[in-house]
Design an enzyme around this catalytic site. Structure first.
Site, mmCIF file in Angstrom:
data_model
loop_
_atom_site.group_PDB
_atom_site.id
_atom_site.type_symbol
_atom_site.label_atom_id
_atom_site.label_comp_id
_atom_site.label_asym_id
_atom_site.label_seq_id
_atom_site.Cartn_x
_atom_site.Cartn_y
_atom_site.Cartn_z
ATOM 1 C CB CYS A 22 -0.917 -0.012 1.119
ATOM 2 S SG CYS A 22 -2.105 1.429 1.400
ATOM 3 C CB CYS A 60 -0.756 2.627 4.174
ATOM 4 S SG CYS A 60 -2.186 2.097 3.113
ATOM 5 C CG ASP A 61 3.244 1.209 4.622
ATOM 6 O OD1 ASP A 61 2.552 1.565 5.452
ATOM 7 O OD2 ASP A 61 2.874 -0.086 3.975
#
Ligand code: NAP
Length: 301
Positions: free
Chosen positions: A130, A133-134
């Protein structure tokens, strides 16, 4: 018989549980694990959930779970194997038969994996599924994205905004993703295309230090020096047991809009398991709330 049974204790299911109890429904959540959480549990740091910057995936899951506990939601461990629809919904699970006036399926989707050495071992330590997200953890660093679909192209563009350099590793020389995205990728200076190339293994001890790739035309192996590897080779929902019962799209996602309404009255879908554009924790939580509104409308006639 319950008013509402929710299958899946990720953000969508737990939010639905909280909203269900607040609406006075006799609510049960069925989940494969006793702690719940879903995909978010494997996210090292959640940086995009409003109001809780920097919270870890595990902490966010625990907060959601304890909120549902405090609301009085009942939990049961078990895996859903099949449903029978009618005036009530019957659930076949590996821990017995259950029955409810309405159900919300919130079983999420699973990222496809590459299955190469180092991938599993370094997940959360540089291997991610992701980018939104990261990606922020790789600002000013070098990353590789694997895949040639929309998600891989979008991930490469997203990462290129903050990373020093992004390698986009794709097994063919033609992209599956949208031409518009491909054009943007090709026009982005710090994205280097590594085409006709497959990943072979991920290197690193406590964090990723390299990605070995092989050119499928020449057979030549090269090590790309990278700090992060973003795998974007598709996702799949686990919905085989629903075939013939509910309308699913070609990839197995349950066809449902923001209301969560599926092709069958009394059966709702929330979170990553349904057809939707943006699969994020915040949209999953919103789905859980919306699906309970639909359940109330259904139960109250
Ligand atoms: P996808 O379209 O299925 O693409 C997966 C990519 O990964 C393909 O390029 C595939 O290569 C490659 N791949 C698969 N297995 C691989 C392996 N083992 N090793 C190396 N490469 C591998 O998946 P997605 O990008 O996650 O998108 C999923 C769906 O959501 C698509 O229908 C997409 O259009 C849609 N989507 C749309 C938008 C949008 O409209 N904005 C945004 C995101 C996603 P091949 O091409 O050679 O098969």
């Amino acid at each position: 018989m319950r008013d509402l049974i929710i299958i899946g204790a990720g953000p969508a299911g737990l939010t639905a549980g909280i909203y269900g109890k607040r609406a006075g429904l006799d609510t049960l959540i069925l989940d494969e694990s006793c702690i719940g959480g879903g995909q978010v549990m494997t996210t090292y740091d959640v940086d995009n959930y409003p109001g809780l910057p920097g919270i870890s995936g595990m902490d966010l899951s625990e907060k959601l779970k304890s909120h549902a506990d405090e609301a009085g939601v009942e939990f049961k461990m078990g895996t859903l194997a099949g449903i029978e629809t009618g005036d009530t919904i019957k659930l076949h699970t590996d821990s017995g038969e259950l029955e409810a006036k309405a159900i919300i399926i919130a079983t999420g989707a699973t990222h496809n994996k590459l299955g190469i050495p180092g991938e599993e071992e370094l997940q959360g330590m540089g291997v991610s599924y992701c980018a939104t997200c990261d990606g922020a953890f790789f600002r000013g660093r070098t990353t590789a994205v694997i895949g040639g679909g929309d998600v891989a192209l979008e991930d490469a563009l997203f990462l290129a905004r903050g990373c020093k350099k992004v390698y986009l590793v794709h097994r063919r020389d033609a992209f599956r993703g949208a031409k518009k995205l491909e054009d943007k990728v090709r026009a982005t200076e710090n994205i280097e295309l590594v085409l006709n190339t497959v990943p072979v293994s991920v290197q690193g001890e406590d964090s990723v230090s390299g990605l070995t790739v092989r050119n499928v035309k020449t057979g030549e192996e090269t090590v790309l020096t990278v700090d992060g590897v973003f795998v974007a080779v598709g996702t799949h929902p686990i919905t085989d047991y629903l075939k013939g019962k509910l309308e699913l799209d070609a990839r197995g996602y349950i066809v449902a809009d923001e209301t969560g309404k599926t092709s069958v009255p009394g059966v709702y879908a929330a979170g990553d398991v349904r057809t939707k554009a943006l699969r994020q924790i915040v949209t999953a939580a919103a789905d859980g709330a919306n699906a309970v509104e639909s359940v109330l409308e259904y139960i109250n006639g």
